[in-house]
Write an enzyme that holds these catalytic residues in place. Structure first.
Site, PDB file in Angstrom:
ATOM      1  N   LYS A 121      -1.432  -0.066 -38.377  1.00  0.00           N
ATOM      2  CA  LYS A 121      -0.435  -0.960 -38.947  1.00  0.00           C
ATOM      3  C   LYS A 121      -0.136  -2.133 -38.019  1.00  0.00           C
ATOM      4  O   LYS A 121      -0.047  -1.981 -36.813  1.00  0.00           O
ATOM      5  CB  LYS A 121       0.859  -0.190 -39.226  1.00  0.00           C
ATOM      6  CG  LYS A 121       0.797   0.614 -40.508  1.00  0.00           C
ATOM      7  CD  LYS A 121       1.857   1.669 -40.544  1.00  0.00           C
ATOM      8  CE  LYS A 121       3.224   1.064 -40.596  1.00  0.00           C
ATOM      9  NZ  LYS A 121       3.619   0.569 -41.919  1.00  0.00           N
ATOM     10  N   GLY A 173      -0.880  18.548 -53.447  1.00  0.00           N
ATOM     11  CA  GLY A 173      -0.209  18.116 -54.678  1.00  0.00           C
ATOM     12  C   GLY A 173      -1.139  17.522 -55.701  1.00  0.00           C
ATOM     13  O   GLY A 173      -1.325  18.069 -56.785  1.00  0.00           O
ATOM     14  N   SER A 174      -1.745  16.372 -55.388  1.00  0.00           N
ATOM     15  CA  SER A 174      -2.542  15.730 -56.424  1.00  0.00           C
ATOM     16  C   SER A 174      -3.923  16.372 -56.498  1.00  0.00           C
ATOM     17  O   SER A 174      -4.495  16.800 -55.498  1.00  0.00           O
ATOM     18  CB  SER A 174      -2.658  14.235 -56.153  1.00  0.00           C
ATOM     19  OG  SER A 174      -3.237  13.993 -54.904  1.00  0.00           O
ATOM     20  N   ARG A 215      -7.459  -4.520 -50.336  1.00  0.00           N
ATOM     21  CA  ARG A 215      -6.486  -3.611 -50.923  1.00  0.00           C
ATOM     22  C   ARG A 215      -5.086  -4.217 -50.884  1.00  0.00           C
ATOM     23  O   ARG A 215      -4.601  -4.667 -49.855  1.00  0.00           O
ATOM     24  CB  ARG A 215      -6.489  -2.278 -50.194  1.00  0.00           C
ATOM     25  CG  ARG A 215      -5.778  -1.223 -50.981  1.00  0.00           C
ATOM     26  CD  ARG A 215      -5.797   0.137 -50.352  1.00  0.00           C
ATOM     27  NE  ARG A 215      -4.550   0.798 -50.692  1.00  0.00           N
ATOM     28  CZ  ARG A 215      -4.253   1.244 -51.907  1.00  0.00           C
ATOM     29  NH1 ARG A 215      -5.142   1.140 -52.893  1.00  0.00           N
ATOM     30  NH2 ARG A 215      -3.093   1.802 -52.151  1.00  0.00           N
ATOM     31  N   ASP A 269       7.480  15.009 -50.102  1.00  0.00           N
ATOM     32  CA  ASP A 269       6.532  14.285 -49.250  1.00  0.00           C
ATOM     33  C   ASP A 269       7.226  13.174 -48.472  1.00  0.00           C
ATOM     34  O   ASP A 269       7.951  12.378 -49.057  1.00  0.00           O
ATOM     35  CB  ASP A 269       5.433  13.648 -50.121  1.00  0.00           C
ATOM     36  CG  ASP A 269       4.530  14.693 -50.764  1.00  0.00           C
ATOM     37  OD1 ASP A 269       4.280  15.732 -50.124  1.00  0.00           O
ATOM     38  OD2 ASP A 269       4.086  14.459 -51.901  1.00  0.00           O
ATOM     39  N   GLU A 329       6.493   5.755 -40.029  1.00  0.00           N
ATOM     40  CA  GLU A 329       6.339   4.301 -40.149  1.00  0.00           C
ATOM     41  C   GLU A 329       7.654   3.558 -40.016  1.00  0.00           C
ATOM     42  O   GLU A 329       7.660   2.376 -39.698  1.00  0.00           O
ATOM     43  CB  GLU A 329       5.789   3.953 -41.532  1.00  0.00           C
ATOM     44  CG  GLU A 329       4.388   4.373 -41.750  1.00  0.00           C
ATOM     45  CD  GLU A 329       3.918   3.947 -43.128  1.00  0.00           C
ATOM     46  OE1 GLU A 329       2.944   4.533 -43.587  1.00  0.00           O
ATOM     47  OE2 GLU A 329       4.532   3.036 -43.739  1.00  0.00           O
ATOM     48  N   CYS A 360       1.233  12.625 -43.301  1.00  0.00           N
ATOM     49  CA  CYS A 360      -0.188  12.523 -42.986  1.00  0.00           C
ATOM     50  C   CYS A 360      -0.469  11.317 -42.112  1.00  0.00           C
ATOM     51  O   CYS A 360      -0.876  10.286 -42.562  1.00  0.00           O
ATOM     52  CB  CYS A 360      -1.027  12.472 -44.249  1.00  0.00           C
ATOM     53  SG  CYS A 360      -0.431  11.356 -45.500  1.00  0.00           S
ATOM     54  N   HIS A 397     -10.513  12.411 -46.701  1.00  0.00           N
ATOM     55  CA  HIS A 397     -10.915  10.997 -46.782  1.00  0.00           C
ATOM     56  C   HIS A 397     -12.421  10.870 -46.897  1.00  0.00           C
ATOM     57  O   HIS A 397     -12.935   9.774 -47.097  1.00  0.00           O
ATOM     58  CB  HIS A 397     -10.412  10.241 -45.554  1.00  0.00           C
ATOM     59  CG  HIS A 397      -8.927  10.303 -45.414  1.00  0.00           C
ATOM     60  ND1 HIS A 397      -8.080   9.733 -46.338  1.00  0.00           N
ATOM     61  CD2 HIS A 397      -8.125  10.908 -44.507  1.00  0.00           C
ATOM     62  CE1 HIS A 397      -6.828   9.969 -45.991  1.00  0.00           C
ATOM     63  NE2 HIS A 397      -6.832  10.688 -44.888  1.00  0.00           N
ATOM     64  N   CYS A 442      -4.535  16.303 -47.072  1.00  0.00           N
ATOM     65  CA  CYS A 442      -3.692  15.436 -47.905  1.00  0.00           C
ATOM     66  C   CYS A 442      -4.030  15.713 -49.365  1.00  0.00           C
ATOM     67  O   CYS A 442      -4.806  16.626 -49.667  1.00  0.00           O
ATOM     68  CB  CYS A 442      -3.932  13.968 -47.521  1.00  0.00           C
ATOM     69  SG  CYS A 442      -2.742  12.807 -48.245  1.00  0.00           S
TER      70      CYS A 442
HETATM   71  N1  GLN Z   1       1.722  14.820 -52.953  1.00  0.00           N
HETATM   72  C1  GLN Z   1       0.974  13.623 -52.678  1.00  0.00           C
HETATM   73  C2  GLN Z   1      -0.468  13.841 -53.108  1.00  0.00           C
HETATM   74  O1  GLN Z   1      -0.912  14.947 -53.047  1.00  0.00           O
HETATM   75  C3  GLN Z   1       1.013  13.283 -51.202  1.00  0.00           C
HETATM   76  C4  GLN Z   1       0.335  11.980 -50.904  1.00  0.00           C
HETATM   77  C5  GLN Z   1       0.455  11.497 -49.485  1.00  0.00           C
HETATM   78  O2  GLN Z   1       0.573  12.227 -48.563  1.00  0.00           O
HETATM   79  N2  GLN Z   1       0.387  10.223 -49.287  1.00  0.00           N
HETATM   80  O3  GLN Z   1      -1.154  12.901 -53.473  1.00  0.00           O
HETATM   81 ZN    ZN Z   2      -0.867  12.955 -47.129  1.00  0.00          ZN
END
Ligand code: GLN
Ligand code: ZN
Length: 759
Positions: free
Chosen positions: A112, A434-435, A517, A601, A607, A645, A698, A730
């Site tokens: 950043k 989560g996602s 982005r 989350d 940050e 994360c 990633h 993540c």
């Molecule tokens: N719960 C969110 C996901 O799983 C968390 C995303 C993140 O950490 N930026 O996408």
């Molecule tokens: Zn994350």
């Protein structure tokens, strides 16, 4: 005459023209010459726009195809081996290889830019790093403008900030390389003067940081050399906070002008007025370059007059506080943004009009800008008095917050017992963040629903179907705590912001995050409140499809704040507390709906740390309090999880513990669990449960069960077995189903192996 000036203009262009050109280039449908042509067209349009708005010092060279720190590294020939450069101009292939990586080579690391959401690449400098002028891009861009008979003010990233942001590849201190970069800077400065530049802007935002003596010494050495280089007059620019204790250094540098961020660094003004030499030209950054609010012209004019009375109007510049890179381009692109909010905002174009108007008001008096002043006064008044901004119920609720609301009924160990009884999980329980994959079908359904081509019933049926599949998959693969998959969410901030009072969204309010982005942050403009439950329907539905625990999934108050443009008429802490109360309602409603694990989350928690050490404790205090406020309203047997994360927890581990979540999941794969050191320090160990990520999401690579078992073995060296959860780094929304299926099967296998070996 006062000079209306700008420090930097958004690069991305209307309708994100640069993004689409870059993406066509990377896809191979636009060649390098075509990309350059498009970039030149954008720069020309932006120059014309700025001149038309009344700016006389229009910047040049601050435009970048990807990132200005990378541009500076390329200007100086600071290109590590292996990227296809040996001497002369850096080709666009090398440039984008450094920015984005290739099959053979990783990209440079990215981080950043100060405390903004813009990310720069981190140059890698070897101990004996040589520097040469590869191609004089600052000069080329000055000449590009000159060819149109436009005089610009070239912008350079200063040598000390460049080195301070770079990384020494062998543990060397990049600042030791100062003597190597200065001749290149000096040559560039000379060439700019020869081409007719009257001023050059050199950005040294390190002045807004706590500086070790070595950096201050480097600044003195650098500017002694650059001032004698025969270049244009130097305007040294600092921004993002007060120069404060670095003022004695800054004010003694042999430069011709100093830019002050008077939005975040208003406290600098008095000492500067007392101490600056009469010859120093002051650039007064009075228009907020970091936020979207309209300037109070009358009040600001008062500040400017105070400076002019003291110093005379000669040698004054009026400017935004920093480059306008950090705000959207043009409010004119948002006809659908409803009044009164629209009247209270200013994007880059409007901000430059304010700069021009203030300049004129200062030189010619109020009457010369009477209409602007009247419009500004109206906006200030209507915003201050608006019942949409100030809602009595929200203020009353905030006033009624007592310390008891910030604490769970029992301490963590007691809660843990009750949660264990309720959840009946095995050792080393498995879960995800989560996602689940946001497939093309998911995105299409959302787009179709937004366009109105499918109705709510059809959209909901599609979401329910994906949840059913996700639940069946997670049961089959053997996960212990399931998720619904977040298929209904576009973005973890937007989804909540759209359902909270006090948040607004733009259509084209893009700001650059990195490279091509962009993000369009919400605007928090009024008191925040939750008119109705947000996630309960889908969480309840998902839980109804399984007997295993279904985790509720929320975005935390600090992250909602941090990734938005925040109102400037309340302290950030207060805005965050309002959001925390809204999230608290959601947490309690999830609990009432039978959800036993709720993850909040907070990836942006770190940050928010202020740039200066002295401000950090206060931030951490209120950020922790906001997390506790949103999460403490539940019974002992409801487990609160959080997720973060990013790396580097060591300096905030006490605060992370103070959040008092029952469990935290973090990203630890790439560091091979080294990040856990912070959580395992003697006497200062993290007291609750931890899910150290074992899959770097990633990358498309599927790790084997053996690799994950090995990582978990490393985690066990630092944590107690009862603490450990098994999960990816993540969320999985950017991954495809085949990888997710394979990797999660391996992850469950790794947990089972661990259970056996641990007995
Ligand atoms: N719960 C969110 C996901 O799983 C968390 C995303 C993140 O950490 N930026 O996408
Ligand atoms: Zn994350």
């Amino acid at each position: 005459m006062t000079i209306a000036s700008n420090l930097g203009f958004p690069r991305i262009g209307a309708r994100r023209a640069l993004k689409s050109a870059l993406e066509r280039h990377w896809a191979g449908t636009l060649d390098t010459a075509g990309l350059e042509t498009e970039a030149a067209r954008l720069r020309a349009a932006h120059r014309t726009l700025q001149v038309g708005l009344g700016i006389s010092h229009v910047p040049s060279g601050e435009f970048s195809l990807y990132d200005h720190v990378l541009d500076t590294a390329c200007l100086l020939g600071a290109v590590p081996p292996g990227y296809g450069w040996s001497n002369g101009p850096v080709s666009s292939a090398t440039y984008f290889a450094l920015a984005r990586g290739t099959a053979q080579r990783p990209a440079l690391p990215m981080t950043k830019w100060f405390d903004t959401n813009y990310h720069h690449l981190v140059p890698q400098l070897s101990p004996g790093q040589a520097f040469v002028l590869t191609a004089n891009r600052p000069l080329d861009l000055l000449l590009e403008a000159k060819a149109e008979a436009r005089r610009t003010r070239p912008v350079l990233l200063g040598p000390v900030t460049f080195l301070a942001l770079s990384h020494g590849t062998a543990g060397n201190d990049p600042l030791d390389l100062l003597d190597g970069v200065l001749p290149v800077y000096a040559a560039v400065l000379r060439s700019l003067a020869e081409a007719g530049a009257a001023w050059v802007q050199i950005d040294e935002p390190v002045l807004a940081l706590d500086l070790p003596d070595a950096t201050r010494t480097a600044l003195r050495r650098a500017y002694a050399v650059l001032a004698g280089a025969g270049g244009p007059k130097i305007l040294l620019a600092s921004y993002f906070g007060p120069i404060a204790d670095n003022l004695p250094t800054a004010l003694r540098l042999p430069v011709d002008g100093l830019h002050l961020d008077l939005v975040r660094g208003a406290a600098d003004l008095d000492p500067v007025l007392q101490q600056a030499s009469d010859q120093l030209c002051l650039s007064l950054g009075v228009v907020d370059g970091r936020n979207v609010w309209r300037t109070d012209l009358r009040a600001t004019l008062g500040t400017l007059r105070r400076v002019a009375d003291r110093r005379g109007a000669r040698g004054l510049m009026v400017a935004p506080s920093c480059s306008l890179l950090h705000v959207p381009l043009d409010l004119g692109a948002e006809p659908e943004l409803a009044p009164p909010l629209r009247d209270w905002l200013a994007f880059a174009v409007q901000k430059l009009a304010e700069v021009a108007s203030l300049t004129r008001g200062l030189d010619e008096g109020d009457a010369a800008i009477a209409a602007d002043l009247a419009a500004s006064d109206r906006a200030v008044r209507s915003r201050r008095e608006s019942p949409l901004v100030h809602r009595a119920a929200v203020a009353q609720r905030l006033d009624a917050v007592t310390p008891a609301l910030l604490a769970r009924p029992s301490p963590a160990p007691a809660r843990r017992m009750r949660q264990r009884e309720r959840l009946a999980l095995p050792a080393f329980p498995t879960t995800t963040i989560g996602s689940l994959p946001q497939t093309e079908a998911v995105r299409q359904a959302r787009a179709a629903f937004a366009r109105g081509t499918i109705d709510a019933a059809a959209y909901d049926a599609a979401i329910a179907g994906w949840i059913d599949e996700a639940v069946a998959f997670q049961e089959a693969v053997g996960l212990d705590v399931l998720v619904h998959g977040e298929f209904e969410r576009n973005d973890m901030v937007k989804y909540f912001g759209e359902r909270l009072d006090g948040f607004a969204f733009t259509k084209h309010g893009w700001v650059q995050s990195y490279g091509s982005r962009c993000v369009a942050p919400p605007i928090i403009w009024g008191d925040a409140a939750r008119p109705a439950p947000i996630t309960v329907q889908w969480s309840r539905y998902a839980q109804s499809r399984t007997t295993r625990p279904m985790k509720g999934m929320l975005t935390g108050p600090v992250t909602l704040l941090q990734w938005s443009f925040v109102r400037d008429d309340l302290p950030r802490a207060t805005v965050c507390r309002q959001i925390a109360l809204a999230v608290r309602d959601e947490v309690q409603d999830l609990e009432a709906a039978g959800i036993a694990v709720i993850q909040i989350d907070e990836p942006a928690f770190r940050e928010g740390l202020p740039l200066r050490q002295a401000d950090r404790a206060a931030y951490l205090d209120w950020a922790v309090a906001c997390f506790r406020l949103c999460s403490s309203g539940v019974r002992d047997d409801t487990a609160i999880h959080t997720h973060m994360c990013y790396s580097a927890f060591a300096d905030i581990i006490g605060s992370i513990a103070a959040m008092d979540a029952d469990a935290i999941s973090i990203e630890t794969t790439r560091s091979r669990m080294a990040l856990l050191e912070a959580f395992a320090q003697d006497g200062n160990a993290y007291p609750n449960e931890i899910g150290p990520g074992v899959w770097d999401i990633h990358s498309p690579r599927v790790p084997s069960a053996a690799e994950m078992t090995e990582l978990l073995g490393l985690a066990r060296q630092r944590l107690a077995d009862w603490q450990i959860w098994v999960n990816p780094d993540c969320g999985l929304k950017t991954r495809g189903w085949p990888e997710v299926q394979a990797a999660l099967a391996n992850m469950v296998q790794a947990a089972r192996t661990l259970r056996q070996s641990a007995g």
